[in-house]
Write a protein that holds these residues in place. Sequence first.
Motif, PDB file in Angstrom:
ATOM      1  N   TRP A 147       0.843  -1.199   0.000  1.00  0.00           N
ATOM      2  CA  TRP A 147       0.000   0.000   0.000  1.00  0.00           C
ATOM      3  C   TRP A 147       0.877   1.247   0.000  1.00  0.00           C
ATOM      4  CZ3 TRP A 147      -5.600   0.028   0.991  1.00  0.00           C
ATOM      5  CH2 TRP A 147      -6.150  -1.258   0.959  1.00  0.00           C
ATOM      6  N   SER A 236      -5.290  -9.158   0.364  1.00  0.00           N
ATOM      7  CA  SER A 236      -6.615  -8.577   0.169  1.00  0.00           C
ATOM      8  C   SER A 236      -6.836  -8.132  -1.270  1.00  0.00           C
ATOM      9  CB  SER A 236      -6.783  -7.428   1.155  1.00  0.00           C
ATOM     10  OG  SER A 236      -8.139  -7.212   1.363  1.00  0.00           O
ATOM     11  N   ARG A 237      -7.121  -6.841  -1.528  1.00  0.00           N
ATOM     12  CA  ARG A 237      -7.286  -6.424  -2.937  1.00  0.00           C
ATOM     13  C   ARG A 237      -5.986  -6.701  -3.695  1.00  0.00           C
ATOM     14  NH1 ARG A 237      -8.990  -0.544  -1.463  1.00  0.00           N
ATOM     15  NH2 ARG A 237      -9.868  -1.849   0.178  1.00  0.00           N
ATOM     16  N   LYS A 240      -5.873 -10.351  -4.617  1.00  0.00           N
ATOM     17  CA  LYS A 240      -6.570 -10.590  -5.887  1.00  0.00           C
ATOM     18  C   LYS A 240      -5.605 -10.265  -7.031  1.00  0.00           C
ATOM     19  CE  LYS A 240     -10.590  -8.161  -3.826  1.00  0.00           C
ATOM     20  NZ  LYS A 240     -11.219  -9.055  -2.924  1.00  0.00           N
ATOM     21  N   GLU A 274     -18.409 -11.300   0.819  1.00  0.00           N
ATOM     22  CA  GLU A 274     -18.490 -10.314  -0.255  1.00  0.00           C
ATOM     23  C   GLU A 274     -18.951 -10.977  -1.560  1.00  0.00           C
ATOM     24  OE1 GLU A 274     -14.784  -8.372  -1.294  1.00  0.00           O
ATOM     25  OE2 GLU A 274     -15.904  -6.590  -1.919  1.00  0.00           O
ATOM     26  N   PHE A 283     -16.309  -1.007  -5.597  1.00  0.00           N
ATOM     27  CA  PHE A 283     -15.021  -0.855  -6.303  1.00  0.00           C
ATOM     28  C   PHE A 283     -15.183  -1.158  -7.795  1.00  0.00           C
ATOM     29  CE2 PHE A 283     -14.463  -2.731  -2.037  1.00  0.00           C
ATOM     30  CZ  PHE A 283     -13.773  -1.710  -1.399  1.00  0.00           C
ATOM     31  N   TRP A 286     -12.076  -1.975 -10.092  1.00  0.00           N
ATOM     32  CA  TRP A 286     -11.103  -3.075  -9.928  1.00  0.00           C
ATOM     33  C   TRP A 286     -11.098  -4.015 -11.123  1.00  0.00           C
ATOM     34  CZ3 TRP A 286     -11.771  -4.870  -4.108  1.00  0.00           C
ATOM     35  CH2 TRP A 286     -11.162  -3.903  -3.284  1.00  0.00           C
ATOM     36  N   TRP A 327     -15.782 -12.240   5.448  1.00  0.00           N
ATOM     37  CA  TRP A 327     -16.028 -11.407   4.253  1.00  0.00           C
ATOM     38  C   TRP A 327     -15.314 -11.984   3.029  1.00  0.00           C
ATOM     39  CZ3 TRP A 327     -19.440  -8.245   2.556  1.00  0.00           C
ATOM     40  CH2 TRP A 327     -19.159  -7.215   1.669  1.00  0.00           C
ATOM     41  N   HIS A 378      -8.186 -10.491   9.007  1.00  0.00           N
ATOM     42  CA  HIS A 378      -7.776  -9.959   7.705  1.00  0.00           C
ATOM     43  C   HIS A 378      -6.409  -9.275   7.800  1.00  0.00           C
ATOM     44  CE1 HIS A 378      -8.984  -8.922   3.659  1.00  0.00           C
ATOM     45  NE2 HIS A 378      -8.633  -7.674   3.847  1.00  0.00           N
TER      46      HIS A 378
HETATM   47  C1  GCU Z   1     -12.721  -4.491   1.143  1.00  0.00           C
HETATM   48  C2  GCU Z   1     -13.161  -5.252  -0.089  1.00  0.00           C
HETATM   49  C3  GCU Z   1     -12.349  -6.529  -0.278  1.00  0.00           C
HETATM   50  C4  GCU Z   1     -10.883  -6.226  -0.212  1.00  0.00           C
HETATM   51  C5  GCU Z   1     -10.557  -5.460   1.041  1.00  0.00           C
HETATM   52  C6  GCU Z   1      -9.092  -4.997   1.146  1.00  0.00           C
HETATM   53  O1  GCU Z   1     -13.088  -5.208   2.269  1.00  0.00           O
HETATM   54  O2  GCU Z   1     -14.536  -5.520   0.013  1.00  0.00           O
HETATM   55  O3  GCU Z   1     -12.654  -7.124  -1.515  1.00  0.00           O
HETATM   56  O4  GCU Z   1     -10.147  -7.407  -0.304  1.00  0.00           O
HETATM   57  O5  GCU Z   1     -11.346  -4.297   1.103  1.00  0.00           O
HETATM   58  O6  GCU Z   1      -8.434  -4.826   0.137  1.00  0.00           O
HETATM   59  O7  GCU Z   1      -8.644  -4.777   2.268  1.00  0.00           O
END
Ligand code: GCU
Length: 397
Positions: A147, A236-237, A240, A274, A283, A286, A327, A378
């Motif tokens: 990040w 997380s994002r 992905k 989710e 989002f 994305w 989630w 998370h």
């Molecule tokens: C949100 C989103 C998730 C993602 C997360 C993150 O919760 O809904 O899909 O993974 O943010 O990136 O922390």
Amino acid sequence: MKRILFAALLSLPMCVEAQDMKLEWTRNFDENKVPAYTLPDPLLCENGMRVTTREQWEQYRRPELLRTVQTYMYGFIPELKHPLGFRVDTVNTAYQFQPGKKQKQYTRKMVSVFLTEKGERGPLVHAEVITPNDAQGPVPMFMMFAWSLNHGFPTQRLLENGYGVAVLNTFEGCPDGRNAFTEGVIAAYYEPGQTYRRPDEWGCLAAWGWEASRLLDYLQTDPAIDEHRVAILGHSRLGKAALWTAVQDERFAMAFPVNSGCGGAALSRRKFGETVWAMNRSFPYWVCDNNQQFNMREEFLPFDQHSVIALMAPRPVYLATGQDDAWADPLGEFLAGKAAEPVYALYGRAGIGCDKQPAVDVAMDKGYIAYHIRTGGHAILQYDWDRFIEYADRFLK
Ligand code: GCU
């Protein structure tokens, strides 16, 4: 006018109610409410032929499936005609974590990675690249999406274990918001006069992958680094993004999508945690716009996330998740990993290695698809790093 206003007021409670039902329905955390579903067979071609050999997979089905997933989910990336270049801004060959005579020294470089043909006049992303000075030869690497460059990765520990570390300041090259369409690499590739994104053009996840691939172009030029042993990791994002990066760019040897959930390793058809709709509502930048067609209609997707994992084959992929991260649907991530196994089997490679979701803190990490659900939520925790290093030691060294 008054009458219209009155009618609108009367229908308001109904709208609110419908909206609530929608919310309730799209935020399911109850296993009993998971709908019955059938997963598309990743080995079944669109012409009805079923793939039985790795040649058929590689020459026909993989490209077909990849195109389908690009079309309906992550979007197409620009065509790369030649390397885009980079600039090494700083080199410190005596870098120390705790400066002192007896401390180990590393080589630390700050690199500007160019994302378009405009070089430093176009969007770029900064990366930190650190390699051990005492290595016997080119080192395997952990490339990580961050990040910010002020991240909390255990860089020193990875280095001490014989890995090099490359960290991307991800959102610099493609912002994580609607401004991705006006600033950064996505906007930079619009054709002259183009003012909107076409339905199958890339979103942020694919654009972040583009950054990673361009950084890998640089790593390939660095003699301290073994370009054939680069793993990509994200949370997380960015988990992905890590999965999709390695799917699209087969130069990556391994992927660690952590807590990646919807749009990552979790099955969309389960509609647990989710959902596609929830992700696309919050989002929409994305993935590509075509994906909006599947909001609350996940069963019409011509693939599911197990197909995305299958596109990693035969390379090792580690699906890591947390018990309290409902989630991200930890069970959906397990089931997706399981459903990707038939494609790994074409290569004679084992997958997760158990039929039921393993107990909390029991890592299933001997096969080419690894999975664990650990205590906690998370985040990337110590338990995760311990397993990741063991796993990379097993398959990258
Ligand atoms: C949100 C989103 C998730 C993602 C997360 C993150 O919760 O809904 O899909 O993974 O943010 O990136 O922390």
